[in-house]
Design a protein around this motif. Sequence first.
Motif, PDB file in Angstrom:
ATOM      1  N   THR A  79       0.839  -1.203   0.000  1.00  0.00           N
ATOM      2  CA  THR A  79       0.000   0.000   0.000  1.00  0.00           C
ATOM      3  C   THR A  79       0.872   1.250   0.000  1.00  0.00           C
TER       4      THR A  79
ATOM      5  N   LYS B   5       2.117   1.837  -3.384  1.00  0.00           N
ATOM      6  CA  LYS B   5       1.068   2.396  -4.252  1.00  0.00           C
ATOM      7  C   LYS B   5       0.927   3.895  -4.026  1.00  0.00           C
TER       8      LYS B   5
ATOM      9  N   TYR C 248       3.148  -7.364  -5.758  1.00  0.00           N
ATOM     10  CA  TYR C 248       1.884  -8.097  -5.592  1.00  0.00           C
ATOM     11  C   TYR C 248       2.153  -9.567  -5.356  1.00  0.00           C
TER      12      TYR C 248
ATOM     13  N   ASP D  13      -6.039  -2.876 -10.276  1.00  0.00           N
ATOM     14  CA  ASP D  13      -5.089  -1.746 -10.279  1.00  0.00           C
ATOM     15  C   ASP D  13      -4.423  -1.566 -11.641  1.00  0.00           C
TER      16      ASP D  13
END
Length: 1454
Positions: free
Chosen positions: A1098, A1101, A1112, A1138
Amino acid sequence: MTLTAIAGPLLCLPLPSRRISLTTTSAAAASSQATPLPTEPHPPPREFHYPRADPSVRWPHLKIEELSDVPQFSAASSSLPHSLPEEPDRDSDPPEDTETDSFETIDSKQSRTRAKKMTKLALKRARDWRQRVQFLADRILALAPSAHVADVLDRRGVQMTPTDLAFVVRTVGRSSWNRALEVFEWLTLRRRHAPSPRLLAIIISILGRAHQDALAAEVFQLSFPDEATDISVQVYNAMMGVYARTGKFTKVQELLGLMRDRGLEPDLVSFNTLINAKAKARALSPGSALELLQEVRRSGLRPDAITYNTLISACSLVSNLGDAVKIFKDMETSRCQPDLWTYNAMISVFGRCGMTMEAERLFRELGARGFLPDAVTYNSLLFAFAKDGDEEKVEKLCEEMVGSGFKKDEITYNTIIHMYGKQSRFDLVVRFYDEMKNVGCNPDAVTYTVLIDSLGKANRITEAGQVMEEMLNAGVRPTLRTFSALICAYAKAGMRAEAVHAFDHMVKVGIKPDHLAYSVMLDVLLRSNELRKAMVLYRGMMQDGFRPDQGLYQSMLEVFSKEVDNEKINEIVKDMEEVSMMNPQVIAALLVKGGCFIQGAEMLKKAISYGYEPDRQCLLSILSAFAASQRQAESMALLKLLRENSPNSHCLITESSIIMHCKNLQLEDAMMEYNNTRTSSFGHCSHTVSLYECMIMSFEEAELFWEASQLFSDMKVIGLEPSQDIYKSMISTYCKLGFPETAHNVFDHAARAGILLPDTSVYVTLIETYGKLKLWQKAESFARELRLQCKIDRNVWNALINAYAESGLYEQARAIFDMMMKNGPSPNVDSINGLMRSLVVDDRLNELFVVVEDLQDLNFKISKSTIMIMLDAFTRAGNIFEVKKIYNGMKASGYFPTMNIYTSMLTLLSRGKRVKDVEAILAEMEEAGFKPDLTIFNLLLKMYTSIEDFRKTLEIYKLIKDSEFEMNEDTYNTLIMMYSKDLRPEEGFSLLNEMKKKGLVPKLDAYKSLLAACCKDQLWEQADELFESMRPKGYKLDRAFYHIMMKIYRNSGNHSKAESLLFQMKEDGVKPTIATMHLLMVSYGSAGQPQEAEKVLTSLKNSGQELSTLPYCSVIDGYFKVGDYNMGIAKFLEMKKDGVEPDHKIWTCFIRAASLCKQTNDAILLLNALGNNGFDLPLRILSGKDQSAIMDLENLLEESKSLGEDASFNFVNAMEDLLWAFERRATASWIFQLAIRKNIYRHDIFRVAEKDWGADFRKLSPGAALVGLTLWLDHMQDASLQGSPESPKSVLLITGTAEYNLVSLEKTVKAYLWEMGSPFLPSRTRTGIMVAKAHSLRMWLKDSCFCLDLELKDGSSLPETNSMKLTEGYFMRVGLLPTFKHIHERLGQIRPKKFARLALLSEESREKIMNTDLQGRKEKMEKMKAKGIPRSRKLNRFQMKYLRRQHKSPAALN
């Protein structure tokens, strides 16, 4: 009655060493005519006439008529006229009256001062006195050798006056001095009269001409009874003439003084004789001729023509032109008419002084002055032309001489022979020598001396010796000059023994050495280091009154200083002071030049105490010697003494001090003192060029280039013109500073100052510097300038070729090469090497062979250095094939490799891991006598470490220790990396500590390998300590170090440290990458904390970075590891949401997770998730219902090549694990073979070839390894049954020690083989290797029940559960796992065969057998303990063989 009987007290003159008894002289004289004296051989007299003897020719201005009855005089063979007549009276003198008796009684010895008038009878008798004299002389000379003169004189039959008898003595003396002396004795014995002055003068002159100086001196001394006896000036003049003939000027001076002491006034003949003596002694220094002339005038005498002629001739002998011209002008001013003798002397002096045009002008003016040239005139001018080497004028003058009625005489031929001898034209020398003999001119001593001297200077020693032998055979007595020429020739040729023999022979025959002979022999003995003989000769030389010159003294001091013979040095110094009367300053300079610096320093101090100013060169040489021998205290003491006692030499002392600092390499002190002199009150001291030269050259050698440049600038500011050495040094300095343009300006400044720099190294340095800076245009321009100024040699052209080569300009370099071929100088090896380097720099290696062929067609031989350039170029390019071809061609051409070539070859081959080639080169090198050095050992260490042959690496390590090499940083670093790769970090840490103790700095790679080894060996604390110790030391750690530490913290479960390491990494300025974050996420995933990994994702990101599937994949794998498959699938779908499309990483992650699922349904769930998102290939292959799936897999593998090797490799590994786990093993076998065909797996991953059975499963996944192992066993079983291919003695199975996704390949394969009871056992010498004896393996493959069916097959349907289970690194069959653990827990490590038997038994039977085994072990131990036998057991055959092998293992070697 003898002369001894009538002799009074001896005169005060020193007596000669050899006394004679005149009573026995007659007999000796008679015998000497029959047998010549051995020490004084005299050839028979030869008639040789010069018209110059004619008075009308010699003195034409006197108008003397030629008398027919005047006999001609025998002329001497000297090119210079004699200054005095041979006898005091001439033949043309009128006879004395008969009443004038030459023998007067002692009682009536008063001279009559009034001459009587001659009667007619006296006049009549005077007309035939010559006939009477000649008649009696002929009868005496006709006597047999054994006869006595008394036989003639007692019965002479002719009335003779005493004067007649005196002239008889003179006439006989011209032919035989022995008979003349015998006549003189008869007259004194029979007549009982004292000899008259005329007779004494005649006999003394005869003995002098015959070189019987000692006899002449004794006659002179014994003829007068006491000092009161009056001796006429005529007798003194005769005796002085004897001494003058041999150049004994001191003796002549003593006689002149004695004359004055006895009240006799010297006449003009006396002074002429004195002048002649000084000339013969070569003691006529500049100005002394004029002083002698003034002394004649002070004595009240008027110099006559003979006086002037003698002085001019003396000046001619020493080539003193100035004094000769002054005397000639004085002669004209004094109205003394110059005669032909005068002009001959002037022509001679002009010729000797090289003024040939003046000599020729005077010769041409003789006619206008009323003279005709005689033979002496022609020979004098001929000498001048010959000295200049003007052959044409010599030839013309000879023709003119012959045309004037003169024949070529000995002097003419000697002059011509000497001229051609100096030109080394020995064909002409021989021609004129033969011509000389053919025309009747017998070679004299001068001729032979000239021949010997010329041949000796041309180093034709054998021929010179033959000439000497011919001279002796011809009866010509060698002179001192002859022997000197021969000795010099031998000395020049280094023939010491022959030179010594010639010198000894010269002394033996009675010729006393002169200064030259002594000097040459002394030099010969010094050069041959015969110091004892040299000192004996030196002492003899000093006793004979000769003094060595300064050069000879210097040579003697040099030799004795090398021998450190201070006693001899002190003796020589004493002679220089007391005998040679040299001043201390000169002696100090000679001592310094001779290397006697300590004695030179003491003598310099003495000179200073006497008030002499220190000599600059002497002082600097002493200080330089003290500096070279580290005698700084003596240097400072000497300088202190100079400051105290020589205040006027302050500038010299300061300069010397600065130079001394430079010599001692105390350049800071030198610069400080130099600066002080510029600012102090003594700033008026002007520094010399030599000071700047010393400082600039010293600073250049110390590479203090800026300081040297500053000194050069100071020098220009004060207006000093730099020397040639300074210009050369500064050009080199600016080139080394990288300022070739400035160096070029210095060169131009030197040229404008008229200072030539002929040393081509200056040009080469400048051009090479331009080339290194790629300024080839300026190098080309400079070469063009040089070509206009001077002829450029080969080195400069080669430097220009190399300048082009630095820029890779082959075409320009080849143009210079071709120009050298056409115009010269011809190219050499350096030229060729420059061409080759230009191709190498331009990376045109393929053209090297073309150029070599072209050069060979031009008949150039390819040198070893050229081959080395090619070899080095291909070595740096890594072209092993070409390097081996060049190397073999070099050996075929006869060039033996050097150590550098071997090192270069080994460097390349070791980098290419060509082990066999490296070992072959090593063996060849040792056969050639070269021993490997530490550099080669380091190369071998790196090579064996890179291929992980640790046994060989340790053997090399032992060789290094045995050879007692001091290990350097490369050695330690390589060994640390080796131990790290071999998972022996403890030894690596030991070497690291040893390395630090020696002050060596480990490389980062060594630290990195140690950290990686600690990671694999689970040495967490040591790794943490090592990493923390590196940070304070200032190491610049790269990202790989942090990644390794993250792995360590991850594996050790210290995830908080892994997270803190991320912040530490940022503090150290290393920016984390996606791979770094991936490691952190994997760490969290391994710890069972996928949520933390998700937080990291996260964060990535939110950072806005463009993410790939890798982060991932880390999160998804983390959820899969904890069994949360749904969450993993959810994150997979989130990834797609995503916008990140799944790739091979995601597919591999899902497939690997599916292979580890316990239930088949879970595996299907994961594969369905892939299928639902567009990738159903794994599910189709696993189900086995879709035949097209295999074709699709092949296409996929082909496409994945563009993604890199790891993509397809990891995908195939994951598929092999999946298919093996769910019993789709035939499909797994097909995919395995497909991977080999697609080059995903190596072709030699397993081998069953002739004497080459083996397998290497490293990097394979457990499932792939088990598939490959089964296929390999199947192939080996076929070979065992068929008997072909033949197996080796031992079969190796390499598994490695690495883990693949926490699975140990070594443990997995070992469990599989133990289950089958195979003969493979772990290697005791190397980890990660299993070994089986070929015989045992073949028997097992044939007979074992486990090998009855090795074919891999697919199950009829998918099993409900996974057939394999992962535990403690083992990927093992589920059913075997409990049994494996149970057996190992009870019995420990046992052999595979025993394990297989126990595994097949039921639990009850297995337990019973294991208990029995354990009980037997216990009872055995108790019995041994009861008997007191130490714990040991008899080794079986297998264990004994293992121990022998272990003894040879690297562990034992270490």
